[in-house]
Design an enzyme around this catalytic site. Structure first.
Site, mmCIF file in Angstrom:
data_model
loop_
_atom_site.group_PDB
_atom_site.id
_atom_site.type_symbol
_atom_site.label_atom_id
_atom_site.label_comp_id
_atom_site.label_asym_id
_atom_site.label_seq_id
_atom_site.Cartn_x
_atom_site.Cartn_y
_atom_site.Cartn_z
ATOM 1 N N GLU A 221 -3.809 1.735 -7.468
ATOM 2 C CA GLU A 221 -4.183 2.875 -6.624
ATOM 3 C C GLU A 221 -3.231 4.021 -6.910
ATOM 4 O O GLU A 221 -2.165 4.129 -6.276
ATOM 5 C CB GLU A 221 -4.051 2.502 -5.139
ATOM 6 C CG GLU A 221 -5.037 1.480 -4.676
ATOM 7 C CD GLU A 221 -5.332 1.649 -3.181
ATOM 8 O OE1 GLU A 221 -6.504 1.748 -2.846
ATOM 9 O OE2 GLU A 221 -4.394 1.707 -2.376
ATOM 10 N N HIS B 156 0.853 -1.197 0.000
ATOM 11 C CA HIS B 156 0.000 0.000 0.000
ATOM 12 C C HIS B 156 0.888 1.245 0.000
ATOM 13 O O HIS B 156 1.933 1.278 0.659
ATOM 14 C CB HIS B 156 -0.910 -0.010 1.230
ATOM 15 C CG HIS B 156 -1.994 1.009 1.137
ATOM 16 N ND1 HIS B 156 -1.775 2.347 1.389
ATOM 17 C CD2 HIS B 156 -3.294 0.898 0.781
ATOM 18 C CE1 HIS B 156 -2.903 3.006 1.201
ATOM 19 N NE2 HIS B 156 -3.850 2.156 0.836
HETATM 20 C C1 PEP Z 1 -6.714 3.246 0.050
HETATM 21 O O1 PEP Z 1 -5.934 3.973 0.658
HETATM 22 O O2 PEP Z 1 -6.534 2.027 -0.083
HETATM 23 C C2 PEP Z 1 -7.912 3.871 -0.508
HETATM 24 C C3 PEP Z 1 -8.458 3.360 -1.572
HETATM 25 O O3 PEP Z 1 -8.352 4.969 0.166
HETATM 26 P P1 PEP Z 1 -9.563 5.923 -0.221
HETATM 27 O O4 PEP Z 1 -10.712 5.073 -0.735
HETATM 28 O O5 PEP Z 1 -9.915 6.599 1.066
HETATM 29 O O6 PEP Z 1 -9.055 6.846 -1.261
#
Ligand code: PEP
Length: 233
Positions: free
Chosen positions: A153, A84
């Site tokens: 992400e 992450h």
């Molecule tokens: C994350 O940090 O894995 C994430 C998806 O956060 P958010 O949905 O709050 O952007």
């Protein structure tokens, strides 16, 4: 069936709140919903699919404060987030990520490899692809052609902390998912970054996106449920 993962991060502060939160997420869904509470609450949360937010790369030994995959497995944990952005920002390396993935696979816990740290909103597609491919290759060293869940992400799209709170464009996420699938044929690519009840449909409509990783909104059950439902279609 899509995979929707709730990453509660360092929330909530009490076991009671964590149990209430878990009990307000329906247990049956067309999709697979995985809750990732803080490690300390894992043994006290009842939910069909539980995930950890991280693990250590050694199984046992003199490692103060770490969590072993053997311990996670003994609690019935089925998934574990790895790589992450928030952990990479704290210094987690590609080598550590690879070691964690290998130990998870050895003990039959499904790693969810997060990629996207280090990308910027205005980077060209080729720069983004280069960063992602490097993270994926280093993470997958030595694991062969196994199926892998990969969460794209873009760090800038995360809702709080490292990000802006503005999601990526679904078309961009789909393009990246296609790119990852072109390199790792049996990857299931999730999108994560500011998913909410309103924008989830746009991502869910892209068949190449295999589900979502949800941070902030996973702490608000009614809204989280709408994301899960958006991916039902
Ligand atoms: C994350 O940090 O894995 C994430 C998806 O956060 P958010 O949905 O709050 O952007």
């Amino acid at each position: 069936m899509k995979l929707i993962i709730a990453n509660w991060k360092l929330n909530p502060s009490t076991l009671k709140e964590a149990q209430e939160l878990a009990s307000s997420v329906p247990k049956k869904s067309k999709n697979k919903v995985v809750l990732c509470p803080p490690t300390i609450f894992l043994s006290q949360i009842k939910y069909p699919f539980l995930g950890a937010q991280d693990c250590f790369w050694e199984e046992k030994g003199p490692y103060t404060g770490q969590t072993s995959v053997l311990q996670l497995r003994s609690l019935g944990v089925k998934y574990c987030l790895i790589g992450h952005s928030e952990n990479r920002a704290l210094g987690e390396t590609d080598k550590q990520i690879n070691a964690k993935i290998r130990v998870l696979i050895r003990h039959k816990i499904e790693p969810v490899l997060c990629v996207g740290f280090g990308t910027k909103k205005n980077d060209s597609l080729s720069v983004i692809k280069k960063i992602l491919l490097s993270q994926i290759k280093k993470a997958m060293g030595g694991i062969g052609k196994r199926r892998l869940v990969i969460a794209y992400e873009p760090v800038w799209a995360i809702s709080r902390g490292l990000g802006t709170g503005r999601p990526a464009d679904p078309a961009h996420a789909a393009e990246i998912a296609g790119f990852i699938r072109s390199k790792i044929a049996n990857a299931a690519v999730l999108y994560g970054g500011s998913l909410d009840a309103k924008n989830a449909r746009g991502f869910a409509a892209r068949k190449i996106i295999a589900g979502g990783l949800v941070g902030g909104v996973s702490l608000r059950p009614a809204e989280f449920l709408k994301i899960v439902e958006a991916f039902n279609n």
